[in-house]
Design a protein around this motif. Structure first.
Motif, PDB file in Angstrom:
ATOM      1  N   ASN A  92       0.899  -1.017  -0.008  1.00 48.09           N
ATOM      2  CA  ASN A  92      -0.002   0.051   0.060  1.00 48.09           C
ATOM      3  C   ASN A  92       1.083   1.172  -0.079  1.00 48.09           C
ATOM      4  O   ASN A  92       0.525   2.093   0.820  1.00 48.09           O
ATOM      5  N   VAL A  93       1.762   1.233  -0.723  1.00 51.73           N
ATOM      6  CA  VAL A  93       2.653   2.440  -1.076  1.00 51.73           C
ATOM      7  C   VAL A  93       2.660   2.725  -2.416  1.00 51.73           C
ATOM      8  O   VAL A  93       2.367   1.912  -3.465  1.00 51.73           O
ATOM      9  N   PRO A  94       3.016   4.100  -2.982  1.00 48.86           N
ATOM     10  CA  PRO A  94       2.978   4.647  -4.326  1.00 48.86           C
ATOM     11  C   PRO A  94       4.380   3.860  -5.257  1.00 48.86           C
ATOM     12  O   PRO A  94       5.211   3.152  -4.535  1.00 48.86           O
ATOM     13  N   TYR A  95       3.942   3.555  -6.313  1.00 41.32           N
ATOM     14  CA  TYR A  95       4.945   2.725  -7.259  1.00 41.32           C
ATOM     15  C   TYR A  95       6.126   3.493  -7.122  1.00 41.32           C
ATOM     16  O   TYR A  95       7.126   2.964  -7.220  1.00 41.32           O
ATOM     17  N   ALA A  96       5.987   4.906  -7.146  1.00 41.87           N
ATOM     18  CA  ALA A  96       7.302   5.848  -6.971  1.00 41.87           C
ATOM     19  C   ALA A  96       8.228   5.512  -5.904  1.00 41.87           C
ATOM     20  O   ALA A  96       9.424   5.449  -6.024  1.00 41.87           O
ATOM     21  N   ILE A  97       7.662   4.903  -5.005  1.00 42.16           N
ATOM     22  CA  ILE A  97       8.458   4.382  -3.857  1.00 42.16           C
ATOM     23  C   ILE A  97       8.884   2.872  -3.901  1.00 42.16           C
ATOM     24  O   ILE A  97      10.239   2.639  -3.589  1.00 42.16           O
ATOM     25  N   SER A  98       7.838   2.269  -4.346  1.00 41.15           N
ATOM     26  CA  SER A  98       8.465   0.586  -4.410  1.00 41.15           C
ATOM     27  C   SER A  98       9.545   0.645  -5.403  1.00 41.15           C
ATOM     28  O   SER A  98      10.250  -0.529  -5.180  1.00 41.15           O
ATOM     29  N   ASP A 124      14.977  14.316  -0.434  1.00 42.32           N
ATOM     30  CA  ASP A 124      14.757  14.892  -1.660  1.00 42.32           C
ATOM     31  C   ASP A 124      13.862  14.100  -2.658  1.00 42.32           C
ATOM     32  O   ASP A 124      14.338  12.939  -2.900  1.00 42.32           O
ATOM     33  N   TYR A 125      12.814  14.267  -3.181  1.00 39.62           N
ATOM     34  CA  TYR A 125      11.792  13.653  -3.978  1.00 39.62           C
ATOM     35  C   TYR A 125      10.898  12.622  -3.029  1.00 39.62           C
ATOM     36  O   TYR A 125      11.475  11.731  -2.010  1.00 39.62           O
ATOM     37  N   ILE A 126       9.646  12.351  -3.498  1.00 38.00           N
ATOM     38  CA  ILE A 126       8.821  11.652  -2.881  1.00 38.00           C
ATOM     39  C   ILE A 126       9.242  10.035  -2.856  1.00 38.00           C
ATOM     40  O   ILE A 126       9.066   9.278  -2.016  1.00 38.00           O
ATOM     41  N   ASN A 127      10.179   9.751  -4.150  1.00 39.63           N
ATOM     42  CA  ASN A 127      10.725   8.437  -4.380  1.00 39.63           C
ATOM     43  C   ASN A 127      11.368   7.871  -3.153  1.00 39.63           C
ATOM     44  O   ASN A 127      11.685   6.534  -2.822  1.00 39.63           O
ATOM     45  N   MET A 128      12.124   8.800  -2.335  1.00 37.88           N
ATOM     46  CA  MET A 128      12.934   8.513  -0.989  1.00 37.88           C
ATOM     47  C   MET A 128      12.356   8.357   0.209  1.00 37.88           C
ATOM     48  O   MET A 128      12.805   8.206   1.116  1.00 37.88           O
ATOM     49  N   CYS A 129      10.906   8.726   0.130  1.00 40.16           N
ATOM     50  CA  CYS A 129      10.115   8.948   1.318  1.00 40.16           C
ATOM     51  C   CYS A 129      10.119   7.365   2.241  1.00 40.16           C
ATOM     52  O   CYS A 129       9.933   7.493   3.478  1.00 40.16           O
TER      53      CYS A 129
END
Length: 417
Positions: A92-98, A124-129
Motif C-alpha cells: 500500500n505504497v506508491p509505485y514511485a516508492i516501491s 529529496d523527492y517522494i521516491n525517497m520517502c
C-alpha cells in the motif's frame, strides 16, 4: 556548521536531466552554511569519481558517498516493472516508492546515520520517502529535524497518466494516484519543514503543513551575452529533455508531426535538433529537417547557435528546469501553458505560450524571423531569471527557516525549565 544528511534519487552527475539538476539546485542552497553528506542512487556508478571531483570545486561543503546501484528507468523492463507494481499494491505504497526499494540503501543509511548525530535529515523527492519513514521510525534520536522536498504534485502526474488508458491499466494507475496522494499528505504532515519547487505546489502542501515553503530553482546567473551576441540566422529550433518520460516523447511527437511541417512551409531553412536519452531507437528517422542526437553527456555548448527552445508538454506538475536553463543560456522559449505555468514568466514578455499547433508554429516562426523580438525575449527572460531565481536569495531563505526551528526549540526548552 550544521550537519545535514541528504537523500536523493540520482547521483547528480552529469547534470543531464531535470531530476539531477533539481537535486543539485537543492544542494547549492543548503550547503552554504552547512556540511552535507549525500546518499543517492545511480544506474551507472562509473562516473562517480569524475563527478565527485567535479563537485569538490563548486560544492566544497558537500560529501558525496558512492551511490547505490539501482535501475531507475524500468518501464521497458517488464519483470522489474511488474515486481515494483505488485510490491506497491501489497505494501500500500506508491509505485514511485516501491521501485526504489533496495536493501543496499538501507545498509548504507544504517552505517551513515549511526555514525554521528545529524542536525537535519533532508529527503529529496517522494521516491525517497520510504527511507525517510525508516529513519523516522528507527533513528528519531539521531537527528533534530526532518525536511521533505516534494518536487511535483506527484499524484497528479499519475492521475494524468491514468487518463490515457482504459480497463485494468487505468484502474491500477488510479489506485496508485490515490496511494501517492495519501503519501504526499502524510510526508507533508510529518515533516518539520516541507518544500516544493513552485508556489502552486506549495499552496497544495500548506493544507497539510503550515510550515511549507517554495524552494525555487537556483542559478549562479551566467554572464549576460544578449547585448554582445549577434542575431544568428541559423533557423535552428531546439528540444532538450529525457525521452524515457512519456509526456516528453508524446509532446515532441506532436510537435514533429503537427507543428514542424507548418514551420517548414513558412521557413524552409528551419531545422529541429533533439537531444534526449532514454530511447534505443530514433523515432524521428526520415523526418525532414529533424536531427535526433540522442543522449549527450556534455550539453554546455549546445545552446550557442540555437534560435528557439521548445517545450511542447501537455501533462506534468512542478517546474520545468529546462525552461530556466534556456533563459540562462539566452535562447527564447515557446512552451505550452502546462509546460511553463508554474514558472511565473509572462507570455509575450519572457517567453511565448501556445497550446494549439497553429499558435505554437506562429510563435516559433516569429522568433526565427523577427530579430528585434528574439533579442527582446532573450533579454527579458534573463532579467526575470536574475530577479526571481538567484542562488543568494534561496540560501538566505533556507537559513532563516532553519534558524526559526532552532529558536523555537530553544524557547520551548526554556519554557519547560
Amino acid at each position: 556548521m550544521r550537519k545535514i544528511l541528504f537523500l536523493t534519487t540520482q547521483f547528480p552527475y552529469p547534470l543531464d536531466n531535470g531530476g539531477k539538476i533539481g537535486a543539485f539546485n537543492g544542494l547549492s542552497v543548503i550547503s552554504k552554511n552547512n556540511k552535507v553528506v549525500v546518499v543517492s542512487f545511480s544506474e551507472d556508478s562509473s562516473g562517480y569519481l569524475e563527478g565527485k571531483k567535479y563537485f569538490e570545486k563548486i560544492l566544497p561543503n558537500v560529501t558525496f558517498l558512492e551511490p547505490v546501484r539501482q535501475d531507475v528507468h524500468i518501464r521497458k523492463k517488464p519483470f522489474k516493472l511488474a515486481s515494483a507494481i505488485v510490491r506497491a499494491m501489497i505494501k500500500n505504497v506508491p509505485y514511485a516508492i516501491s521501485k526504489f526499494e533496495n536493501a543496499a540503501m538501507i545498509k548504507k543509511i544504517d552505517r551513515v546515520i549511526e555514525s554521528e548525530h545529524w542536525n537535519l535529515v533532508f529527503v529529496d523527492y517522494i521516491n525517497m520517502c520510504g527511507y525517510g519513514r525508516y529513519i523516522r521510525k528507527r533513528y528519531r534520536e539521531c537527528f533534530d529535524y526532518y525536511i521533505f522536498k516534494d518536487h511535483n504534485k506527484e499524484y497528479e502526474l499519475v492521475e494524468q497518466e491514468a487518463q490515457k488508458y482504459s480497463g485494468i491499466k487505468k484502474k491500477i494507475l488510479e489506485l496508485d494516484s490515490q496511494r501517492t496522494l495519501m503519501c504526499e499528505k502524510q510526508e507533508a504532515r510529518e515533516a518539520d519543514i516541507v518544500y516544493s519547487v513552485c508556489d502552486d505546489n506549495t499552496r497544495f502542501l500548506k493544507a497539510f503543513n503550515c510550515n511549507a515553503h517554495s524552494m525555487l530553482p537556483t542559478y549562479k546567473i551566467k554572464e549576460n551575452k544578449t547585448q554582445n551576441r549577434e542575431f544568428r540566422n541559423t533557423y535552428k529550433v531546439f528540444f532538450l529533455g529525457g525521452l524515457s518520460w512519456k509526456a516528453n516523447l508524446d509532446g515532441l511527437e506532436w510537435f514533429v508531426n503537427d507543428v514542424f511541417p507548418i514551420i517548414k512551409s513558412n521557413v524552409p531553412q528551419a531545422s529541429l535538433t533533439i537531444i534526449g536519452g532514454g530511447l534505443n531507437y530514433n523515432p524521428f528517422e526520415g523526418k525532414n529537417g529533424v536531427e535526433y542526437l540522442g543522449y549527450m553527456k556534455d550539453i554546455s555548448g549546445v545552446y550557442e547557435d540555437k534560435m528557439v527552445f521548445i517545450v511542447p508538454l501537455f501533462e506534468g506538475s512542478g517546474i520545468r528546469i529546462k525552461i530556466l536553463e534556456a533563459f540562462d543560456n539566452e535562447v527564447p522559449v515557446v512552451s505550452t501553458s502546462i509546460g511553463c505555468g508554474t514558472i511565473g514568466a509572462i507570455d509575450g514578455e519572457q517567453l511565448i505560450v501556445a497550446d494549439d499547433k497553429d499558435e505554437f508554429a506562429k510563435g516559433v516562426i516569429k522568433l526565427l524571423q523577427d530579430e528585434k523580438l528574439n533579442k527582446e525575449i532573450r533579454k527579458n527572460a534573463k532579467e526575470f531569471l536574475q530577479n526571481k531565481y538567484s542562488l543568494t536569495k534561496r540560501q538566505e531563505e533556507f537559513e532563516n527557516e532553519i534558524q526559526k526551528l532552532y529558536r523555537k526549540k530553544s524557547i520551548n526548552h526554556i519554557g519547560e525549565l
